[in-house]
Design a protein around this motif. Structure first.
Motif, PDB file in Angstrom:
ATOM      1  N   ASP A 103       0.830  -1.202   0.000  1.00  0.00           N
ATOM      2  CA  ASP A 103       0.000   0.000   0.000  1.00  0.00           C
ATOM      3  C   ASP A 103       0.867   1.255   0.000  1.00  0.00           C
ATOM      4  OD1 ASP A 103       0.894  -0.039   2.639  1.00  0.00           O
ATOM      5  OD2 ASP A 103      -1.106  -0.194   3.520  1.00  0.00           O
ATOM      6  N   VAL A 104       2.085   1.091  -0.508  1.00  0.00           N
ATOM      7  CA  VAL A 104       3.034   2.186  -0.674  1.00  0.00           C
ATOM      8  C   VAL A 104       3.037   2.572  -2.153  1.00  0.00           C
ATOM      9  CG1 VAL A 104       5.453   2.876  -0.481  1.00  0.00           C
ATOM     10  CG2 VAL A 104       4.453   1.340   1.235  1.00  0.00           C
ATOM     11  N   ALA A 105       2.891   3.858  -2.423  1.00  0.00           N
ATOM     12  CA  ALA A 105       2.803   4.323  -3.810  1.00  0.00           C
ATOM     13  C   ALA A 105       4.113   4.946  -4.286  1.00  0.00           C
ATOM     14  CB  ALA A 105       1.684   5.349  -3.946  1.00  0.00           C
ATOM     15  N   CYS A 106       4.264   4.960  -5.576  1.00  0.00           N
ATOM     16  CA  CYS A 106       5.379   5.638  -6.229  1.00  0.00           C
ATOM     17  C   CYS A 106       5.454   7.083  -5.740  1.00  0.00           C
ATOM     18  CB  CYS A 106       5.146   5.605  -7.746  1.00  0.00           C
ATOM     19  SG  CYS A 106       6.240   6.693  -8.688  1.00  0.00           S
ATOM     20  N   ARG A 107       6.636   7.615  -5.685  1.00  0.00           N
ATOM     21  CA  ARG A 107       6.814   8.977  -5.179  1.00  0.00           C
ATOM     22  C   ARG A 107       6.124  10.044  -6.034  1.00  0.00           C
ATOM     23  NH1 ARG A 107      12.341   8.034  -7.041  1.00  0.00           N
ATOM     24  NH2 ARG A 107      12.679   9.300  -8.881  1.00  0.00           N
ATOM     25  N   LEU A 108       5.837   9.736  -7.293  1.00  0.00           N
ATOM     26  CA  LEU A 108       5.143  10.696  -8.150  1.00  0.00           C
ATOM     27  C   LEU A 108       3.619  10.568  -8.083  1.00  0.00           C
ATOM     28  CD1 LEU A 108       7.286  10.696 -11.427  1.00  0.00           C
ATOM     29  CD2 LEU A 108       7.293  12.359  -9.544  1.00  0.00           C
ATOM     30  N   PHE A 109       3.128   9.574  -7.380  1.00  0.00           N
ATOM     31  CA  PHE A 109       1.692   9.322  -7.339  1.00  0.00           C
ATOM     32  C   PHE A 109       0.998  10.277  -6.379  1.00  0.00           C
ATOM     33  CE2 PHE A 109      -2.085   6.880  -5.952  1.00  0.00           C
ATOM     34  CZ  PHE A 109      -2.667   6.703  -7.200  1.00  0.00           C
ATOM     35  N   HIS A 112      -7.826   4.884  -4.193  1.00  0.00           N
ATOM     36  CA  HIS A 112      -8.265   6.081  -3.468  1.00  0.00           C
ATOM     37  C   HIS A 112      -8.616   5.733  -2.017  1.00  0.00           C
ATOM     38  CE1 HIS A 112     -10.842   9.540  -2.427  1.00  0.00           C
ATOM     39  NE2 HIS A 112      -9.950  10.170  -3.163  1.00  0.00           N
ATOM     40  N   GLY A 113      -7.946   6.391  -1.083  1.00  0.00           N
ATOM     41  CA  GLY A 113      -8.173   6.150   0.335  1.00  0.00           C
ATOM     42  C   GLY A 113      -7.480   4.919   0.885  1.00  0.00           C
ATOM     43  N   ARG A 114      -6.674   4.251   0.062  1.00  0.00           N
ATOM     44  CA  ARG A 114      -6.038   3.003   0.501  1.00  0.00           C
ATOM     45  C   ARG A 114      -4.511   3.062   0.492  1.00  0.00           C
ATOM     46  NH1 ARG A 114      -9.541  -1.593  -2.618  1.00  0.00           N
ATOM     47  NH2 ARG A 114      -9.956  -2.575  -0.642  1.00  0.00           N
ATOM     48  N   VAL A 115      -3.950   4.168   0.061  1.00  0.00           N
ATOM     49  CA  VAL A 115      -2.492   4.307   0.034  1.00  0.00           C
ATOM     50  C   VAL A 115      -2.031   4.739   1.422  1.00  0.00           C
ATOM     51  CG1 VAL A 115      -0.564   5.604  -0.952  1.00  0.00           C
ATOM     52  CG2 VAL A 115      -2.450   4.870  -2.422  1.00  0.00           C
ATOM     53  N   ALA A 116      -1.115   3.966   1.999  1.00  0.00           N
ATOM     54  CA  ALA A 116      -0.631   4.256   3.346  1.00  0.00           C
ATOM     55  C   ALA A 116       0.482   5.307   3.343  1.00  0.00           C
ATOM     56  CB  ALA A 116      -0.141   2.985   4.015  1.00  0.00           C
ATOM     57  N   ALA A 117       1.307   5.283   2.287  1.00  0.00           N
ATOM     58  CA  ALA A 117       2.460   6.184   2.265  1.00  0.00           C
ATOM     59  C   ALA A 117       3.063   6.237   0.871  1.00  0.00           C
ATOM     60  CB  ALA A 117       3.520   5.687   3.255  1.00  0.00           C
ATOM     61  N   SER A 118       3.945   7.192   0.702  1.00  0.00           N
ATOM     62  CA  SER A 118       4.747   7.291  -0.514  1.00  0.00           C
ATOM     63  C   SER A 118       6.043   6.527  -0.291  1.00  0.00           C
ATOM     64  CB  SER A 118       5.066   8.762  -0.807  1.00  0.00           C
ATOM     65  OG  SER A 118       6.026   8.856  -1.835  1.00  0.00           O
ATOM     66  N   GLU A 119       6.637   6.068  -1.366  1.00  0.00           N
ATOM     67  CA  GLU A 119       7.896   5.334  -1.237  1.00  0.00           C
ATOM     68  C   GLU A 119       8.995   6.191  -0.610  1.00  0.00           C
ATOM     69  OE1 GLU A 119       9.568   4.122  -5.005  1.00  0.00           O
ATOM     70  OE2 GLU A 119       8.943   5.983  -5.933  1.00  0.00           O
ATOM     71  N   ILE A 142       7.961  -4.707   3.555  1.00  0.00           N
ATOM     72  CA  ILE A 142       7.297  -5.987   3.814  1.00  0.00           C
ATOM     73  C   ILE A 142       6.109  -5.818   4.768  1.00  0.00           C
ATOM     74  CG2 ILE A 142       8.733  -6.760   5.746  1.00  0.00           C
ATOM     75  CD1 ILE A 142       8.747  -9.540   4.227  1.00  0.00           C
ATOM     76  N   GLU A 143       6.184  -4.821   5.654  1.00  0.00           N
ATOM     77  CA  GLU A 143       5.093  -4.553   6.595  1.00  0.00           C
ATOM     78  C   GLU A 143       3.885  -3.924   5.892  1.00  0.00           C
ATOM     79  OE1 GLU A 143       6.672  -2.209   9.821  1.00  0.00           O
ATOM     80  OE2 GLU A 143       8.410  -3.532   9.984  1.00  0.00           O
ATOM     81  N   HIS A 144       4.069  -3.522   4.663  1.00  0.00           N
ATOM     82  CA  HIS A 144       3.004  -2.860   3.900  1.00  0.00           C
ATOM     83  C   HIS A 144       2.390  -3.754   2.825  1.00  0.00           C
ATOM     84  CE1 HIS A 144       3.303   1.236   5.516  1.00  0.00           C
ATOM     85  NE2 HIS A 144       4.551   0.902   5.767  1.00  0.00           N
ATOM     86  N   ILE A 145       2.702  -5.039   2.850  1.00  0.00           N
ATOM     87  CA  ILE A 145       2.118  -5.954   1.860  1.00  0.00           C
ATOM     88  C   ILE A 145       0.613  -6.069   2.099  1.00  0.00           C
ATOM     89  CG2 ILE A 145       2.003  -8.373   1.111  1.00  0.00           C
ATOM     90  CD1 ILE A 145       5.038  -8.520   1.527  1.00  0.00           C
ATOM     91  N   VAL A 146      -0.142  -5.940   1.006  1.00  0.00           N
ATOM     92  CA  VAL A 146      -1.602  -6.042   1.056  1.00  0.00           C
ATOM     93  C   VAL A 146      -2.067  -6.965  -0.072  1.00  0.00           C
ATOM     94  CG1 VAL A 146      -2.024  -3.811   2.170  1.00  0.00           C
ATOM     95  CG2 VAL A 146      -1.808  -3.918  -0.312  1.00  0.00           C
ATOM     96  N   LYS A 147      -3.210  -7.577   0.095  1.00  0.00           N
ATOM     97  CA  LYS A 147      -3.735  -8.527  -0.896  1.00  0.00           C
ATOM     98  C   LYS A 147      -4.694  -7.887  -1.899  1.00  0.00           C
ATOM     99  CE  LYS A 147      -2.075 -12.434   0.880  1.00  0.00           C
ATOM    100  NZ  LYS A 147      -1.023 -13.140   0.221  1.00  0.00           N
TER     101      LYS A 147
END
Length: 162
Positions: free
Chosen positions: A51-57, A128-135, A144-149
């Motif tokens: 749930d970690v997004a690219c820095r440009l996202f 939308h509303g599900r990204v925990a953080a930027s890279e 590894i703590e941010h792995i989501v299904k």
């Protein structure tokens, strides 16, 4: 934007290779799933979404902050092509490129079908509303703590009542 008629469904009966640039770009539903950081298990080759997004996202708009120059800024950003669509194992099952490449139709919530760019969010398909953080905010060793299904699954989305 209005719902498309069957005459406007330019993707029907076409191969990805036959689409022009405007048609190709319009297939992206702006869900943002491909912009999530993915990890590959070295032993099994299994792909894990985070749930970690690219820095440009931009998590609020579900868009890239610098789409035209993204590959110059993010070394491992992939510009999708028909050839890559058939080879990339990490494309989400909801991805329009993947669906069309597999000979399937676009689902009701896709903006080209619904006529509404918000339908991908309302159906729960987007990040939308599900990204925990930027890279840039998460150390590599903590990914590894941010792995989501959920990004690797097709949700049981229902049409919203209107």
């Amino acid at each position: 934007m209005n719902k498309v008629s069957s005459i406007d469904k330019f993707w029907h009966g076409r191969r990805l290779e036959d689409l022009n640039e405007a048609e190709w770009e319009s297939l992206c539903d702006r869900c943002g799933r491909c912009c999530l950081v993915k990890l590959e298990d070295e032993d099994t080759g299994e792909i894990h979404f985070t749930d970690v997004a690219c820095r440009l996202f931009d998590a609020k708009s579900c868009r890239c902050r610098d789409y035209p120059d993204r590959q110059q800024q993010v070394v491992d950003c992939i510009k999708l092509s028909p050839q890559e669509v058939s080879q990339l194992r990490w494309l989400p099952p909801t991805c329009a490129y993947r669906l069309i490449g597999e000979g399937k139709d676009l689902p009701w919530w896709h903006p080209l079908v619904s006529g509404d760019p918000r339908s991908v969010h309302e159906a729960g398909i987007s990040v939308h509303g599900r990204v925990a953080a930027s890279e840039t905010d998460v150390p590599l060793e903590d990914y590894i703590e941010h792995i989501v299904k959920w990004p690797s699954r097709t949700p049981r989305a229902r049409k919203p009542a209107r």
